[in-house]
Motif scaffolding. Structure first.
Motif, PDB file in Angstrom:
ATOM      1  N   THR A  28      11.185   7.684   2.915  1.00 34.95           N
ATOM      2  CA  THR A  28      10.518   8.111   1.679  1.00 34.95           C
ATOM      3  C   THR A  28       9.139   7.462   1.491  1.00 34.95           C
ATOM      4  OG1 THR A  28      11.570   6.359   0.411  1.00 34.95           O
ATOM      5  CG2 THR A  28      12.737   8.459   0.512  1.00 34.95           C
ATOM      6  N   LEU A  29       8.690   6.697   2.487  1.00 34.50           N
ATOM      7  CA  LEU A  29       7.370   6.060   2.341  1.00 34.50           C
ATOM      8  C   LEU A  29       6.253   7.087   2.457  1.00 34.50           C
ATOM      9  CD1 LEU A  29       7.639   2.763   4.476  1.00 34.50           C
ATOM     10  CD2 LEU A  29       8.137   3.112   2.050  1.00 34.50           C
ATOM     11  N   GLU A  30       5.150   6.795   1.800  1.00 39.47           N
ATOM     12  CA  GLU A  30       3.917   7.561   2.016  1.00 39.47           C
ATOM     13  C   GLU A  30       3.250   6.998   3.270  1.00 39.47           C
ATOM     14  OE1 GLU A  30       3.128  10.095   0.246  1.00 39.47           O
ATOM     15  OE2 GLU A  30       4.586   9.800  -1.367  1.00 39.47           O
ATOM     16  N   LYS A  31       2.440   7.810   3.905  1.00 44.98           N
ATOM     17  CA  LYS A  31       1.791   7.349   5.135  1.00 44.98           C
ATOM     18  C   LYS A  31       0.958   6.078   4.901  1.00 44.98           C
ATOM     19  CE  LYS A  31       0.341   9.828   9.217  1.00 44.98           C
ATOM     20  NZ  LYS A  31      -0.128  11.144   9.674  1.00 44.98           N
ATOM     21  N   ASP A  32       0.312   6.013   3.760  1.00 45.51           N
ATOM     22  CA  ASP A  32      -0.516   4.828   3.443  1.00 45.51           C
ATOM     23  C   ASP A  32       0.303   3.535   3.429  1.00 45.51           C
ATOM     24  OD1 ASP A  32      -3.059   6.385   1.820  1.00 45.51           O
ATOM     25  OD2 ASP A  32      -1.095   7.359   1.848  1.00 45.51           O
ATOM     26  N   ASP A  33       1.592   3.653   3.040  1.00 46.32           N
ATOM     27  CA  ASP A  33       2.433   2.457   2.917  1.00 46.32           C
ATOM     28  C   ASP A  33       2.677   1.772   4.268  1.00 46.32           C
ATOM     29  OD1 ASP A  33       2.778   3.148   0.228  1.00 46.32           O
ATOM     30  OD2 ASP A  33       4.631   4.257   0.630  1.00 46.32           O
ATOM     31  N   PHE A  34       2.617   2.572   5.338  1.00 44.04           N
ATOM     32  CA  PHE A  34       3.009   2.055   6.652  1.00 44.04           C
ATOM     33  C   PHE A  34       2.060   0.997   7.217  1.00 44.04           C
ATOM     34  CE2 PHE A  34       5.622   5.846   6.663  1.00 44.04           C
ATOM     35  CZ  PHE A  34       6.748   5.445   7.362  1.00 44.04           C
ATOM     36  N   PRO A  40       0.552 -12.788   4.356  1.00 46.81           N
ATOM     37  CA  PRO A  40       0.586 -13.181   5.776  1.00 46.81           C
ATOM     38  C   PRO A  40       1.999 -13.280   6.350  1.00 46.81           C
ATOM     39  CG  PRO A  40      -0.529 -14.870   4.441  1.00 46.81           C
ATOM     40  CD  PRO A  40      -0.081 -13.807   3.500  1.00 46.81           C
ATOM     41  N   PHE A  41       2.991 -13.540   5.471  1.00 49.70           N
ATOM     42  CA  PHE A  41       4.357 -13.699   5.991  1.00 49.70           C
ATOM     43  C   PHE A  41       5.058 -12.366   6.221  1.00 49.70           C
ATOM     44  CE2 PHE A  41       4.351 -14.632   1.357  1.00 49.70           C
ATOM     45  CZ  PHE A  41       5.037 -13.510   0.896  1.00 49.70           C
ATOM     46  N   MET A  42       4.547 -11.277   5.659  1.00 47.52           N
ATOM     47  CA  MET A  42       5.214  -9.981   5.852  1.00 47.52           C
ATOM     48  C   MET A  42       4.485  -9.166   6.910  1.00 47.52           C
ATOM     49  SD  MET A  42       3.406  -7.231   4.437  1.00 47.52           S
ATOM     50  CE  MET A  42       4.418  -6.010   3.584  1.00 47.52           C
ATOM     51  N   SER A  43       5.114  -8.071   7.323  1.00 47.97           N
ATOM     52  CA  SER A  43       4.508  -7.188   8.321  1.00 47.97           C
ATOM     53  C   SER A  43       4.497  -5.767   7.792  1.00 47.97           C
ATOM     54  CB  SER A  43       5.318  -7.214   9.619  1.00 47.97           C
ATOM     55  OG  SER A  43       5.361  -8.522  10.127  1.00 47.97           O
ATOM     56  N   PRO A  44       3.490  -4.979   8.187  1.00 45.27           N
ATOM     57  CA  PRO A  44       3.470  -3.587   7.730  1.00 45.27           C
ATOM     58  C   PRO A  44       4.655  -2.816   8.331  1.00 45.27           C
ATOM     59  CG  PRO A  44       1.421  -4.199   8.865  1.00 45.27           C
ATOM     60  CD  PRO A  44       2.378  -5.312   9.066  1.00 45.27           C
ATOM     61  N   PRO A  45       5.200  -1.848   7.587  1.00 42.34           N
ATOM     62  CA  PRO A  45       6.320  -1.066   8.132  1.00 42.34           C
ATOM     63  C   PRO A  45       6.028  -0.479   9.520  1.00 42.34           C
ATOM     64  CG  PRO A  45       6.049  -0.590   5.809  1.00 42.34           C
ATOM     65  CD  PRO A  45       4.919  -1.490   6.177  1.00 42.34           C
ATOM     66  N   LYS A  46       4.796  -0.042   9.743  1.00 42.64           N
ATOM     67  CA  LYS A  46       4.422   0.504  11.062  1.00 42.64           C
ATOM     68  C   LYS A  46       4.717  -0.505  12.174  1.00 42.64           C
ATOM     69  CE  LYS A  46      -0.020   0.435  12.450  1.00 42.64           C
ATOM     70  NZ  LYS A  46      -1.444   0.798  12.635  1.00 42.64           N
ATOM     71  N   TRP A  47       4.403  -1.761  11.913  1.00 43.71           N
ATOM     72  CA  TRP A  47       4.606  -2.792  12.930  1.00 43.71           C
ATOM     73  C   TRP A  47       6.092  -2.963  13.242  1.00 43.71           C
ATOM     74  CZ3 TRP A  47       7.170  -7.349  13.653  1.00 43.71           C
ATOM     75  CH2 TRP A  47       6.819  -8.050  14.812  1.00 43.71           C
ATOM     76  N   HIS A  48       6.938  -3.016  12.195  1.00 44.06           N
ATOM     77  CA  HIS A  48       8.387  -3.163  12.440  1.00 44.06           C
ATOM     78  C   HIS A  48       8.913  -2.010  13.300  1.00 44.06           C
ATOM     79  CE1 HIS A  48       9.345  -6.627   9.922  1.00 44.06           C
ATOM     80  NE2 HIS A  48       8.711  -6.104   8.890  1.00 44.06           N
ATOM     81  N   LEU A  49       8.514  -0.777  12.950  1.00 44.71           N
ATOM     82  CA  LEU A  49       8.996   0.388  13.706  1.00 44.71           C
ATOM     83  C   LEU A  49       8.613   0.290  15.178  1.00 44.71           C
ATOM     84  CD1 LEU A  49       8.140   3.611  11.642  1.00 44.71           C
ATOM     85  CD2 LEU A  49      10.366   2.604  12.053  1.00 44.71           C
ATOM     86  N   GLY A  50       7.376  -0.115  15.406  1.00 44.10           N
ATOM     87  CA  GLY A  50       6.902  -0.226  16.781  1.00 44.10           C
ATOM     88  C   GLY A  50       7.533  -1.402  17.506  1.00 44.10           C
ATOM     89  N   HIS A  51       7.635  -2.530  16.816  1.00 47.70           N
ATOM     90  CA  HIS A  51       8.137  -3.758  17.450  1.00 47.70           C
ATOM     91  C   HIS A  51       9.588  -3.614  17.914  1.00 47.70           C
ATOM     92  CE1 HIS A  51       9.050  -7.992  18.118  1.00 47.70           C
ATOM     93  NE2 HIS A  51      10.027  -7.889  17.231  1.00 47.70           N
ATOM     94  N   VAL A  52      10.449  -3.008  17.089  1.00 44.96           N
ATOM     95  CA  VAL A  52      11.855  -2.858  17.508  1.00 44.96           C
ATOM     96  C   VAL A  52      11.961  -1.920  18.722  1.00 44.96           C
ATOM     97  CG1 VAL A  52      12.875  -3.447  15.276  1.00 44.96           C
ATOM     98  CG2 VAL A  52      12.350  -1.046  15.758  1.00 44.96           C
ATOM     99  N   SER A  53      11.039  -0.993  18.837  1.00 45.14           N
ATOM    100  CA  SER A  53      11.017  -0.083  19.979  1.00 45.14           C
ATOM    101  C   SER A  53      10.470  -0.808  21.206  1.00 45.14           C
ATOM    102  CB  SER A  53      10.156   1.143  19.664  1.00 45.14           C
ATOM    103  OG  SER A  53      10.584   1.713  18.446  1.00 45.14           O
TER     104      SER A  53
END
Ligand SMILES: [Fe+2]
Length: 432
Positions: A28-34, A40-53
């Motif tokens: 349900t995220l908007e593209k901008d959210d990714f 500094p301690f958190m990561s963008p959702p895009k990074w998590h998706l890529g990193h687990v892959s």
């Protein structure tokens, strides 16, 4: 052979469910959210998706001869901290990268899902390879939880979960301090399914008699410490903790704010009054330790925590979970698949209590222990640079939180964070 093929079908099922769950969290995220990194301690959702892959590629590189990574550019951005795969991208600059794009990361995500599905369906896998793929699934579960922490920081109640269930009604009980007999306890993972290297080997520890709280410390209890000037008096604090709260001007748990004399918090349920009966959440080790000192108590060691959770004194057996060996369901504990998006009040899970009568040891909030994170006696590393390079300056937390996927938690699970970290769903219970 039957066991090997059974393991393989569990592997395929867990893999499919885990990949689907990752996608459902961001559906349900908007593209901008990714792309945005709000701290500094958190990561963008895009990074998590890529990193687990990318970690699936890491496992394939360990199990397939001459495996070639999909892209050097992707590997550099998506490598978290593995020096064996080159110099990782700066963690605090993950939100500054517009390449790879969100679309490219999704394409990469699906490509790796298909590649691994094909391997799991069609290849003969030896036990070591299976273990590595189990590790990759559990790694993805860890990132789902980190993603939930990050979505709270990024969006709070503007996040629209695909599933959101009503908070269950507690049968509220007064917290008591439970006496537990000491003696030799055999600590560690006793089962035959996947666990991390740091949960092994099982080994003997000697415990004195001790007492441990039946519930995690609540917001109501913690607020008394705050209102009693707990953050203003050095005598409760470890020296490093005192420096930290002075430098950062902390006067309450993360996300707490006092407005018109009323303590408020801001999370997935929005900006609201603090619920006194929820377990306190978003406290660092320093804050947990200071509270205990103020209360004339202490944090349990991780051995004390595990025995209180998993040892059945009457039957003289150790179980995987406080309630026994059955996998967790929403009647036992508040884990990610309860989809409550918040802690539940103390007293909500009588079905999940341990033999000794400790409630909510699994789910709701991770619980700080006083134990330094290190390897058990005769520890052997299962995967280079995954766990054991963090054997310094971290404390162990136990039990999982409302962001933990249920397949990835058990009584022997050891989480670890630095003493000043508190963006995770972290609380504690006291011992004496
Ligand atoms: Fe990771």
């Amino acid at each position: 052979m039957a066991t090997v093929s059974r393991q393989k079908s569990i592997l395929l099922k867990q893999f499919n469910e885990t990949r689907a769950r990752t996608l459902s969290l961001v559906q349900t995220l908007e593209k901008d959210d990714f792309v945005v990194q709000t701290a500094p301690f958190m990561s963008p959702p895009k990074w998590h998706l890529g990193h687990v892959s990318w970690l699936l590629e890491v496992v394939m590189s360990k199990t397939i001869n001459n495996y070639e990574f999909y892209s050097q550019e992707f590997s550099e951005y998506l490598n978290s901290y593995y020096h064996q795969f080159g110099e990782p991208h700066d963690k605090d600059k993950r939100g500054l990268a517009t390449r790879p794009t969100v679309d490219q990361v999704f394409e990469y995500f699906h490509m790796m899902t298909n590649k691994v599905t094909n391997i799991l369906q069609n290849e003969m896998l030896d036990e070591k390879t299976q273990q590595l793929f189990f590790m990759a699934i559990n790694h993805e579960c860890q990132h789902q939880e980190l993603l939930v922490y990050d979505l709270q920081h990024l969006l709070a109640d503007r996040y629209r979960p695909l599933t959101k269930n009503p908070l269950p009604t507690p049968s509220l009980q007064e917290s008591t301090s439970i006496k537990i007999n000491g003696g030799l306890y055999i600590m560690g993972y006793p089962g035959d399914q996947f666990c991390y290297d740091i949960e092994l080997p099982e080994h003997k520890v000697y415990l004195d008699d001790y007492k441990i709280d039946s519930y995690p410390i609540t917001n109501k209890q913690y607020m008394k410490f705050v209102e009693d000037g707990g953050y203003d008096d050095f005598k409760y604090w470890l020296s490093d903790g005192w420096d930290k709260i002075q430098n950062e001007k902390w006067n309450a748990p993360m996300y707490w704010e006092k407005i018109d004399g009323q303590w408020m918090t801001c999370d997935f349920l929005g900006k609201r009054k603090i619920n006194p009966n929820d377990p306190v959440c978003h406290v660092s080790y320093y804050e947990a330790a200071a509270y205990c000192k103020w209360a004339n108590k202490r944090l349990p060691t991780e051995a004390e925590w595990e025995k209180a959770a998993c040892w059945n004194e009457k039957k003289q057996i150790k179980t995987i979970f406080p309630w026994g060996n059955e996998s967790p369901d929403p009647l036992h504990a508040n884990l990610l698949e309860s989809y409550l998006w918040n802690c539940s009040e103390i007293g909500t899970y009588p079905n999940g209590k341990s033999h000794y009568g400790c409630h909510q040891m699994i789910g709701d909030v991770w619980e700080w222990t006083s134990t330094e994170f290190s390897g058990y006696p005769k520890f052997k590393t299962g995967f280079s640079e995954y766990n054991d390079k963090w054997f310094a300056n971290q404390k162990v937390l136990r039990g999982g939180s409302f962001g933990t996927p249920s397949i990835s938690i058990r009584g022997s699970y050891r989480n670890f964070f630095r003493l000043d970290e508190r963006w995770l769903f972290s609380g504690f219970r006291c011992a004496e």
